[in-house]
Design a protein around this motif. Structure first.
Motif, short mmCIF file in Angstrom:
data_model
loop_
_atom_site.label_atom_id
_atom_site.label_comp_id
_atom_site.label_asym_id
_atom_site.label_seq_id
_atom_site.Cartn_x
_atom_site.Cartn_y
_atom_site.Cartn_z
N ASP A 151 -5.42 1.66 -3.22
CA ASP A 151 -4.04 1.28 -3.55
C ASP A 151 -3.98 0.83 -4.99
N ASP A 196 1.26 -1.63 2.37
CA ASP A 196 1.16 -3.08 2.61
C ASP A 196 1.95 -3.52 3.83
N HIS A 251 -5.98 -3.21 5.24
CA HIS A 251 -5.73 -1.76 5.22
C HIS A 251 -6.72 -1.03 6.14
N HIS A 285 -7.24 -8.22 1.57
CA HIS A 285 -6.20 -7.18 1.49
C HIS A 285 -6.72 -5.81 1.96
FE LIG Z 1 -2.33 -2.58 -0.62
#
Ligand SMILES: [Fe+2]
Length: 610
Positions: free
Chosen positions: A150, A348, A131, A127
């Motif tokens: 995040d 996201d 980013h 994840h």
């Molecule tokens: Fe995120």
């Protein structure tokens, strides 16, 4: 023959798809634009189909599909969090398990079945790596430090990294659950009465009306270790609960909430000394101000660590926290970096673009630095449907819709004009804007990300408070404490911000800038109470049609700047079709709707003389 890679994000919020050829982005769009569900988390089937159509290829021609996180790894951490709380919240536990088992775990199976492609072409990236890739490969830099922050990805809530266009992205250190700045910000957003994972911009706006009265508590709540990491006192939070219930009752003993009318009594149109909020709402603003200041301190401290460990004077910032324009400005102005880059969607949704870039990097295909205008990568509105639709509507249809909606002059049926000449269109629209009109503006492919950047915008004269108030009450239903943004030509940016302003983070409204005192009245309606605005500085290369409109407006007003807000209804995604634009115009108090070269107007329908 080109290499094609698709990136996908899904199942948390802001599902999206992106496609690139030979390392270059071709198309990208969020699923919400098609489903009409704001922040839609569903599998992005429509967005994926759009990307394939834009690239002009069939699924079997795709070389790789990369999902923006690792579902099995994330699921393991979900189980671990529930293990820490069982038997509490058995219902949310079973709901969560059902969702994972029925859908979220089987991304590869679903993709290979739906697209009839070899499952070996489908891969995953972490994840926060998505980013980081979204921020770094979309930047103009050959090398940079990278900071992502995040709520939580699989288990990481932050990443400090180093990016090199030739050597890839190297992780320097991670920040792990539950020590999350994004989750604290979401929890406090809920505590202030806004929607977590959506209303964080309201928390940031509210902060500017308050004083950081609760800093002592926030200093205790989030403790920096001096080495680019921080710890959160989680005795005040439960991050395994639904986002609306992230905070525990203990928080109220410290802060006096939860709050339900935060923002009422504050207005960005009034100077800070003329605000009329109640004591309770001022306290809410003080909570927001304390949270905001602590957030800025943490980001700056982590950015300083990136500066030291990555050894670069460039910084790329991403993750949901990078939507915080005020914190971004602090990083830019800190003097730590020569240049700072944040993509138009650092959240996201942008993870889909990051996954795409990660796929190219794995294949050894270098991503070239993006060209101007590349973020206008979404669907076009079909202009050919405008005229037939308009001609099939009777005058009574318009009047009836307007009377049931929010139109100031409901008895005036609109007329339709076709402009073959763009300059003539700009001239007509700029006069309407200077006369106080509110314009719905659609031009070219949609911008990627949640901010309207002159492709799907509602525009008006930034000097006209009366028009902006009508925009708030009859079009956008927007709380007065939230300031509007401003689009300005690059030629006029120095007039507004002074000759020494830094232009980084101003291309896509990622930061705030203070407006020169002598110019504040000229942009009063797009100015915050503290004299700042969130600018989009527009070049001809980025968006020629929008730049042309701004330039034509300068001929009327003396300044190439317009108040710019997103072309959508309250709680809706940006409009995506001719029909949505037309219906919005029929019901809301827009005076003019412009879709490419078609103008529908409630004003005097004749074209102006050259
Ligand atoms: Fe995120």
């Amino acid at each position: 023959m080109s290499n094609y890679v698709i990136g996908l994000s899904a199942y948390f919020h802001d599902s999206a798809a992106a496609i690139g050829a030979d390392g270059r982005l071709i198309a990208a769009v969020a699923e919400e634009r098609f489903s009409r569900i704001k922040h839609d988390s569903a599998f992005p089937t429509n967005a994926l189909n759009h990307c394939l159509a834009e690239a002009g290829i069939t699924p079997d021609e795709v070389d790789r599909i990369v999902f923006y996180e690792r579902p099995h790894y994330k699921f393991l951490h979900v189980i671990k969090r529930h293990m820490a709380h069982y038997p509490f919240r058995p219902l949310s536990f079973s709901r969560s398990i059902m969702h994972w088992m029925s859908e979220k775990l089987w991304v590869r199976t679903r993709l290979s079945r739906d697209l009839d492609i070899d499952p070996r072409k489908i891969g995953f990236t972490e994840h926060h790596h998505s980013h980081a890739a979204c921020a770094f490969y979309a930047s103009p830099f050959d090398e940079a430090g990278i900071l992502t922050l995040d709520g939580v990805g699989e288990n990481n809530c932050g990443l400090l990294a180093k990016g090199s266009r030739t050597e890839g992205i190297e992780t320097l250190q991670t920040q792990t659950f539950p020590d999350s700045l994004g989750l604290i910000y979401a929890a406090l957003t809920g505590y202030l009465g806004f929607e977590p994972n959506s209303g964080e911009c309201s928390t940031m706006a509210l902060a500017s009306y308050g004083e950081p009265e609760f800093m002592e508590f926030f200093d205790h709540l989030i403790q920096l270790d001096g080495n680019g990491q921080f710890r959160v006192d989680t005795s005040y939070f439960d991050f395994t609960a639904d986002a609306d219930h992230f905070y525990k009752p203990q928080l109220s003993e410290k802060l006096g909430g939860p709050f339900r009318n935060a923002g009422v009594g504050f207005s960005s149109f009034k100077p800070i000394e003329d605000q009329t909020a109640s004591d309770d709402n001022r306290k809410a603003a003080n909570v927001a101000a304390s949270l905001q200041r602590k957030t800025e301190e943490v980001i700056e401290a982590l950015a300083a660590t990136v500066r030291e460990k990555a050894g670069s004077s460039n910084l790329c910032l991403a993750g949901g926290i990078a939507f915080n324009a005020v914190a971004n400005s602090r990083i830019r102005d800190s003097g730590l970096f020569t240049d700072v880059f944040i993509p138009p969607d650092p959240g996201d949704g942008g993870g889909a673009i990051g996954a795409m870039y990660a796929g190219f990097a794995d294949m050894g295909v270098p991503a070239p630095a993006p060209t101007a205008g590349q973020i206008y990568a979404g669907p076009r509105v079909s202009v050919s449907r405008m005229q037939p639709l308009f001609s099939n509507l009777e005058k009574e249809d318009w009047i009836s819709a307007a009377k049931g909606g929010h139109v100031s002059q409901p008895n005036t049926a609109p007329s339709l004009l076709v402009f073959e000449d763009t300059t003539e269109k700009h001239r007509y629209l700029s006069k309407a804007l200077a006369d106080g009109a509110i314009l719905g503006w659609v031009s070219g492919p949609a911008e990627f990300g949640p901010r309207a950047l002159g492709a799907r915008s509602i525009l008006c004269d930034p000097s006209n408070i009366e028009t902006a108030e009508r925009l708030s009450t009859k079009v956008k239903f927007r709380a007065a404490f939230r300031p509007y943004a401003l689009s300005v030509t690059e030629e006029d940016a120095a007039t507004l911000f002074g000759t020494s302003f830094r232009p980084d983070l101003t291309r896509w409204m990622q930061s705030t800038l203070s407006v020169e005192g002598t110019q504040r009245e000229a942009v009063r309606a797009a100015l915050h109470s503290d004299g700042t605005t969130r600018p989009q500085i527009v070049s001809k290369d980025d968006h020629a049609d929008f730049h042309g409109l701004l330039t034509a407006f300068k001929a009327r007003s003396g300044l190439g700047a317009l108040l710019n807000t997103s072309f959508n209804g309250a709680g809706e995604p940006l409009i995506n079709t001719a029909e949505e634009a037309m219906v919005f115009f029929a019901r809301m108090d827009l005076d003019v709707l412009c879709v490419e070269n078609i103008v529908i107007t409630r004003l005097n329908g004749s074209k102006p003389k050259p």
